[in-house]
Design a protein around this motif. Structure first.
Motif, PDB file in Angstrom:
ATOM      1  N   LEU A   2     -15.053  30.066  -4.256  1.00  0.00           N
ATOM      2  CA  LEU A   2     -14.744  30.490  -5.618  1.00  0.00           C
ATOM      3  C   LEU A   2     -13.876  29.388  -6.201  1.00  0.00           C
ATOM      4  CD1 LEU A   2     -14.868  32.650  -7.860  1.00  0.00           C
ATOM      5  CD2 LEU A   2     -12.772  33.616  -6.888  1.00  0.00           C
ATOM      6  N   TRP A   3     -14.371  28.738  -7.260  1.00  0.00           N
ATOM      7  CA  TRP A   3     -13.651  27.606  -7.810  1.00  0.00           C
ATOM      8  C   TRP A   3     -13.799  27.547  -9.326  1.00  0.00           C
ATOM      9  CZ3 TRP A   3     -17.066  24.333 -10.240  1.00  0.00           C
ATOM     10  CH2 TRP A   3     -18.387  24.296  -9.776  1.00  0.00           C
ATOM     11  N   LEU A   4     -12.877  26.824  -9.925  1.00  0.00           N
ATOM     12  CA  LEU A   4     -12.943  26.521 -11.343  1.00  0.00           C
ATOM     13  C   LEU A   4     -12.691  25.032 -11.491  1.00  0.00           C
ATOM     14  CD1 LEU A   4     -11.872  28.312 -14.430  1.00  0.00           C
ATOM     15  CD2 LEU A   4     -10.863  26.064 -14.081  1.00  0.00           C
ATOM     16  N   LYS A   5     -13.503  24.401 -12.318  1.00  0.00           N
ATOM     17  CA  LYS A   5     -13.355  22.966 -12.529  1.00  0.00           C
ATOM     18  C   LYS A   5     -13.090  22.698 -14.004  1.00  0.00           C
ATOM     19  CE  LYS A   5     -15.282  19.034 -10.107  1.00  0.00           C
ATOM     20  NZ  LYS A   5     -16.439  18.480  -9.410  1.00  0.00           N
ATOM     21  N   TYR A   6     -12.146  21.787 -14.250  1.00  0.00           N
ATOM     22  CA  TYR A   6     -11.844  21.278 -15.579  1.00  0.00           C
ATOM     23  C   TYR A   6     -12.770  20.085 -15.800  1.00  0.00           C
ATOM     24  CZ  TYR A   6      -7.425  23.895 -15.310  1.00  0.00           C
ATOM     25  OH  TYR A   6      -6.467  24.868 -15.195  1.00  0.00           O
ATOM     26  N   ILE A   7     -13.767  20.222 -16.653  1.00  0.00           N
ATOM     27  CA  ILE A   7     -14.823  19.212 -16.767  1.00  0.00           C
ATOM     28  C   ILE A   7     -14.516  18.198 -17.865  1.00  0.00           C
ATOM     29  CG2 ILE A   7     -17.279  18.833 -17.172  1.00  0.00           C
ATOM     30  CD1 ILE A   7     -17.674  21.747 -16.188  1.00  0.00           C
ATOM     31  N   THR A   8     -14.579  16.925 -17.469  1.00  0.00           N
ATOM     32  CA  THR A   8     -14.386  15.832 -18.418  1.00  0.00           C
ATOM     33  C   THR A   8     -15.649  14.992 -18.594  1.00  0.00           C
ATOM     34  OG1 THR A   8     -13.534  14.422 -16.641  1.00  0.00           O
ATOM     35  CG2 THR A   8     -11.914  15.677 -17.931  1.00  0.00           C
ATOM     36  N   GLY A   9     -16.660  15.214 -17.752  1.00  0.00           N
ATOM     37  CA  GLY A   9     -17.903  14.453 -17.845  1.00  0.00           C
ATOM     38  C   GLY A   9     -18.905  14.957 -16.824  1.00  0.00           C
ATOM     39  N   PHE A  10     -20.037  14.252 -16.736  1.00  0.00           N
ATOM     40  CA  PHE A  10     -21.130  14.672 -15.869  1.00  0.00           C
ATOM     41  C   PHE A  10     -21.729  13.483 -15.128  1.00  0.00           C
ATOM     42  CE2 PHE A  10     -21.071  17.397 -19.656  1.00  0.00           C
ATOM     43  CZ  PHE A  10     -20.808  18.613 -19.063  1.00  0.00           C
ATOM     44  N   VAL A  14     -26.305  13.495  -9.012  1.00  0.00           N
ATOM     45  CA  VAL A  14     -26.015  14.444  -7.933  1.00  0.00           C
ATOM     46  C   VAL A  14     -26.087  15.855  -8.503  1.00  0.00           C
ATOM     47  CG1 VAL A  14     -24.610  12.866  -6.538  1.00  0.00           C
ATOM     48  CG2 VAL A  14     -23.534  14.189  -8.345  1.00  0.00           C
ATOM     49  N   HIS A  15     -26.154  16.861  -7.612  1.00  0.00           N
ATOM     50  CA  HIS A  15     -26.189  18.238  -8.110  1.00  0.00           C
ATOM     51  C   HIS A  15     -25.034  19.024  -7.508  1.00  0.00           C
ATOM     52  CE1 HIS A  15     -28.012  19.845  -4.385  1.00  0.00           C
ATOM     53  NE2 HIS A  15     -28.773  18.748  -4.395  1.00  0.00           N
ATOM     54  N   CYS A  16     -25.016  20.293  -7.759  1.00  0.00           N
ATOM     55  CA  CYS A  16     -23.943  21.213  -7.383  1.00  0.00           C
ATOM     56  C   CYS A  16     -22.633  20.762  -8.022  1.00  0.00           C
ATOM     57  CB  CYS A  16     -23.861  21.382  -5.872  1.00  0.00           C
ATOM     58  SG  CYS A  16     -25.364  22.158  -5.208  1.00  0.00           S
ATOM     59  N   ALA A  17     -21.523  21.132  -7.459  1.00  0.00           N
ATOM     60  CA  ALA A  17     -20.222  20.864  -8.094  1.00  0.00           C
ATOM     61  C   ALA A  17     -19.982  19.380  -8.347  1.00  0.00           C
ATOM     62  CB  ALA A  17     -19.104  21.446  -7.241  1.00  0.00           C
ATOM     63  N   ASN A  18     -20.591  18.516  -7.552  1.00  0.00           N
ATOM     64  CA  ASN A  18     -20.360  17.072  -7.707  1.00  0.00           C
ATOM     65  C   ASN A  18     -20.872  16.504  -9.019  1.00  0.00           C
ATOM     66  OD1 ASN A  18     -18.988  16.780  -5.298  1.00  0.00           O
ATOM     67  ND2 ASN A  18     -20.863  16.469  -4.136  1.00  0.00           N
ATOM     68  N   ILE A  24     -17.855  16.338 -13.409  1.00  0.00           N
ATOM     69  CA  ILE A  24     -16.722  15.433 -13.203  1.00  0.00           C
ATOM     70  C   ILE A  24     -15.457  16.088 -13.748  1.00  0.00           C
ATOM     71  CG2 ILE A  24     -15.737  13.183 -13.766  1.00  0.00           C
ATOM     72  CD1 ILE A  24     -18.660  12.175 -14.011  1.00  0.00           C
ATOM     73  N   GLY A  25     -14.439  16.126 -12.906  1.00  0.00           N
ATOM     74  CA  GLY A  25     -13.174  16.706 -13.326  1.00  0.00           C
ATOM     75  C   GLY A  25     -12.390  17.206 -12.128  1.00  0.00           C
ATOM     76  N   ASN A  26     -11.308  17.885 -12.416  1.00  0.00           N
ATOM     77  CA  ASN A  26     -10.403  18.379 -11.386  1.00  0.00           C
ATOM     78  C   ASN A  26     -10.615  19.860 -11.106  1.00  0.00           C
ATOM     79  OD1 ASN A  26      -8.613  15.993 -10.946  1.00  0.00           O
ATOM     80  ND2 ASN A  26      -8.313  16.258 -13.133  1.00  0.00           N
ATOM     81  N   TYR A  27     -10.428  20.222  -9.832  1.00  0.00           N
ATOM     82  CA  TYR A  27     -10.465  21.627  -9.440  1.00  0.00           C
ATOM     83  C   TYR A  27      -9.123  22.283  -9.736  1.00  0.00           C
ATOM     84  CZ  TYR A  27     -14.772  20.905  -6.793  1.00  0.00           C
ATOM     85  OH  TYR A  27     -16.057  20.619  -6.427  1.00  0.00           O
ATOM     86  N   ARG A  42     -28.002  22.109 -14.181  1.00  0.00           N
ATOM     87  CA  ARG A  42     -28.659  22.495 -15.442  1.00  0.00           C
ATOM     88  C   ARG A  42     -27.666  22.500 -16.606  1.00  0.00           C
ATOM     89  NH1 ARG A  42     -32.221  27.502 -13.412  1.00  0.00           N
ATOM     90  NH2 ARG A  42     -31.041  28.476 -15.089  1.00  0.00           N
ATOM     91  N   PHE A  43     -26.448  22.980 -16.354  1.00  0.00           N
ATOM     92  CA  PHE A  43     -25.423  22.944 -17.399  1.00  0.00           C
ATOM     93  C   PHE A  43     -25.097  21.499 -17.775  1.00  0.00           C
ATOM     94  CE2 PHE A  43     -20.844  22.492 -18.330  1.00  0.00           C
ATOM     95  CZ  PHE A  43     -20.854  23.048 -19.597  1.00  0.00           C
ATOM     96  N   ALA A  44     -24.926  20.650 -16.772  1.00  0.00           N
ATOM     97  CA  ALA A  44     -24.646  19.234 -17.039  1.00  0.00           C
ATOM     98  C   ALA A  44     -25.783  18.585 -17.809  1.00  0.00           C
ATOM     99  CB  ALA A  44     -24.400  18.498 -15.715  1.00  0.00           C
TER     100      ALA A  44
END
Length: 143
Positions: free
Chosen positions: A21-29, A33-37, A40-43, A134-136
């Motif tokens: 269970l995680w939340l990432k602060y996204i600054t880019g894509f 690669v797929h999945c959480a990688n 781009i950003g901090n957990y 898909r979101f990225a």
């Protein structure tokens, strides 16, 4: 620590078991690669949620992504909430097992497109079925 306006998780409750269970602060894509990688950003260090109220003020972000990977793994039981800051907005998510309320936020639908041909990795099932990717993809190509 971020000091500007940011979303806040006002409520989180689940009867599901999540392996992750995680939340990432996204600054880019990174669509290579797929999945959480690919996000781009901090957990967040505030997830898993210990208190019901979590101010998402740890890092700057254009987008936020809350994800839970179910045990046993079944893709349809995973949690995926993509969102961005929106003053006065509110996300109320409830799938019958997990309930989440996020204030000052706007949900972003993760689309299931007919084609992912704007990127070479889009032809691979491991990519085009991954909701993180898909979101990225949809955000990168504005589709």
């Amino acid at each position: 620590m971020k000091t500007e306006r940011c979303p806040k998780i006002d409520f989180f409750s689940t009867s599901k078991n999540f392996k992750y269970l995680w939340l990432k602060y996204i600054t880019g894509f990174d669509l290579s690669v797929h999945c959480a990688n690919c996000l781009i950003g901090n957990y967040s260090k505030k997830i898993p949620i210990k208190d019901n109220t979590v101010l998402l003020d740890e890092f700057e972000a254009k987008y936020y992504y809350l994800c839970g990977v179910s045990i046993p793994y079944k893709w349809e039981d995973n949690l995926h909430i993509a969102f961005r800051y929106k003053e006065g907005g509110c996300i109320q998510y409830n799938d019958g097992h997990t309930r989440v309320v996020i204030s000052d936020a706007e949900a972003i639908e993760i689309k299931s497109l007919n084609s992912y041909d704007l990127h070479p990795k889009g032809k691979f099932k491991t990519y085009n079925t991954c909701r993180n990717w898909r979101f990225a993809y949809q955000t990168t190509f504005n589709v």
